[in-house]
Design a protein around this motif. Structure first.
Motif, PDB file in Angstrom:
ATOM      1  N   UNK A  22       0.865  -1.179   0.000  1.00  0.00           N
ATOM      2  CA  UNK A  22       0.000   0.000   0.000  1.00  0.00           C
ATOM      3  C   UNK A  22       0.901   1.228   0.000  1.00  0.00           C
ATOM      4  N   UNK A  23       0.694   2.110  -0.950  1.00  0.00           N
ATOM      5  CA  UNK A  23       1.565   3.268  -1.094  1.00  0.00           C
ATOM      6  C   UNK A  23       0.741   4.538  -1.244  1.00  0.00           C
ATOM      7  N   UNK A  24       1.174   5.585  -0.527  1.00  0.00           N
ATOM      8  CA  UNK A  24       0.454   6.843  -0.585  1.00  0.00           C
ATOM      9  C   UNK A  24       1.382   7.977  -0.999  1.00  0.00           C
ATOM     10  N   UNK A  25       0.804   8.987  -1.631  1.00  0.00           N
ATOM     11  CA  UNK A  25       1.582  10.169  -2.013  1.00  0.00           C
ATOM     12  C   UNK A  25       1.515  11.242  -0.927  1.00  0.00           C
ATOM     13  N   UNK A  26       0.736  10.975   0.120  1.00  0.00           N
ATOM     14  CA  UNK A  26       0.581  11.947   1.194  1.00  0.00           C
ATOM     15  C   UNK A  26       1.300  11.491   2.456  1.00  0.00           C
ATOM     16  N   UNK A  27       1.650  12.436   3.299  1.00  0.00           N
ATOM     17  CA  UNK A  27       2.244  12.101   4.590  1.00  0.00           C
ATOM     18  C   UNK A  27       1.168  11.433   5.442  1.00  0.00           C
ATOM     19  N   UNK A  28       1.500  10.305   6.007  1.00  0.00           N
ATOM     20  CA  UNK A  28       0.523   9.503   6.741  1.00  0.00           C
ATOM     21  C   UNK A  28       0.813   9.477   8.235  1.00  0.00           C
ATOM     22  N   UNK A  29      -0.265   9.403   9.001  1.00  0.00           N
ATOM     23  CA  UNK A  29      -0.142   9.197  10.437  1.00  0.00           C
ATOM     24  C   UNK A  29      -0.461   7.754  10.802  1.00  0.00           C
ATOM     25  N   UNK A  30      -1.375   7.152  10.052  1.00  0.00           N
ATOM     26  CA  UNK A  30      -1.767   5.787  10.366  1.00  0.00           C
ATOM     27  C   UNK A  30      -2.132   5.023   9.102  1.00  0.00           C
ATOM     28  N   UNK A  31      -1.948   3.714   9.167  1.00  0.00           N
ATOM     29  CA  UNK A  31      -2.384   2.815   8.102  1.00  0.00           C
ATOM     30  C   UNK A  31      -3.192   1.702   8.756  1.00  0.00           C
ATOM     31  N   UNK A  32      -4.388   1.471   8.218  1.00  0.00           N
ATOM     32  CA  UNK A  32      -5.281   0.455   8.756  1.00  0.00           C
ATOM     33  C   UNK A  32      -5.467  -0.615   7.698  1.00  0.00           C
ATOM     34  N   UNK A  33      -5.486  -1.874   8.101  1.00  0.00           N
ATOM     35  CA  UNK A  33      -5.714  -2.976   7.174  1.00  0.00           C
ATOM     36  C   UNK A  33      -7.017  -3.679   7.534  1.00  0.00           C
ATOM     37  N   UNK A  34      -7.827  -3.927   6.495  1.00  0.00           N
ATOM     38  CA  UNK A  34      -9.110  -4.600   6.652  1.00  0.00           C
ATOM     39  C   UNK A  34      -9.203  -5.732   5.631  1.00  0.00           C
ATOM     40  N   UNK A  35      -9.977  -6.739   5.979  1.00  0.00           N
ATOM     41  CA  UNK A  35     -10.298  -7.815   5.047  1.00  0.00           C
ATOM     42  C   UNK A  35     -11.819  -7.857   4.882  1.00  0.00           C
ATOM     43  N   UNK A  36     -12.252  -8.000   3.635  1.00  0.00           N
ATOM     44  CA  UNK A  36     -13.687  -8.062   3.358  1.00  0.00           C
ATOM     45  C   UNK A  36     -13.988  -9.306   2.531  1.00  0.00           C
TER      46      UNK A  36
END
Lengths: 111, 116
Positions: A22-36
């Protein structure tokens, strides 16, 4: 802007390992992972915070590279129950900010 | 077994009609989120509340969507008038915010909306 997930889909044999990125172009504070699973609601797997440690839950673990704004989810010795769509959701600030989700990675585990 | 509940689970309506979706967050949670899921756009944040106060509704079409929390046990999402492009699954999620930062969001089962 949505985080980018890769791969889009993966098919594994039971017992094999998988990595979802998972890659973002923005500065991140948190990353959450979910399964559906199909027709169901997303289910929380784990959360990684800026400055935090790598998380692990049984045979699933995740890491967060703050400098690169990237996170990876590692599934070890996959089980049939791991099948589903995995989403990363990113948060930009402290507190319960609403999440920006990637488009998901479809994971199929075959016996 | 605490869980987020949503009603109705399914809704079929005609274009132009008003639609109201309801959510009961987990007792004790202070933050409520509304998300929409479609095949094309995936999961999108529409709005969220903390302690019943709206914090962000930038994801909602303002002219037709409205979200409220009349009390701590009820969140509503209204669409008036509804359009076929609003067809989606609408999820409500709740979570507990503490000084420690963001935590798990618990998702409800969703409302599957079809606008004809």
């Amino acid at each position: 802007q949505q985080p980018v997930q890769s791969p889009q889909a993966v098919i594994l044999r039971e017992g094999e390992d998988a990595v979802i990125n998972c890659s973002s172009s923005k500065a991140l504070y948190s990353v959450h992972w979910y399964r559906q699973k199909h027709g169901e609601a997303p289910v929380f797997l784990m959360i990684l915070l800026k400055g935090g440690e790598q998380m692990r839950h049984e045979k699933i673990s995740a890491s967060f590279n703050e400098k690169k704004q990237q996170s990876s989810l590692y599934l070890t010795a996959s089980q049939l129950s791991y099948s589903g769509t995995y989403f990363c959701g990113t948060g930009e600030g402290g507190g319960a900010d609403g999440l920006t989700f990637g488009k998901g990675t479809h994971l199929i585990i075959q016996p | 077994d605490a869980r987020v509940t949503q009603t109705p689970r399914h809704k079929v309506t005609e274009m132009g009609q008003e639609v109201t979706m309801r959510c009961q967050p987990i007792l004790g949670h202070n933050t409520v989120f509304w998300y929409r899921q479609t095949m094309m756009q995936g999961l999108e944040l529409l709005a969220y509340f903390r302690n019943r106060a709206p914090l962000d509704d930038s994801g909602m079409p303002k002219d037709r969507f409205s979200a409220e929390m009349p009390d701590a046990t009820l969140a509503t999402l209204k669409i008036q008038p509804s359009e076929p492009r609003d067809s989606a699954v609408y999820f409500c999620a709740s979570g507990l915010v503490t000084a420690g930062g963001p935590d798990e969001q618990f998702f409800g089962p969703g409302t599957r909306l079809t606008v004809l």
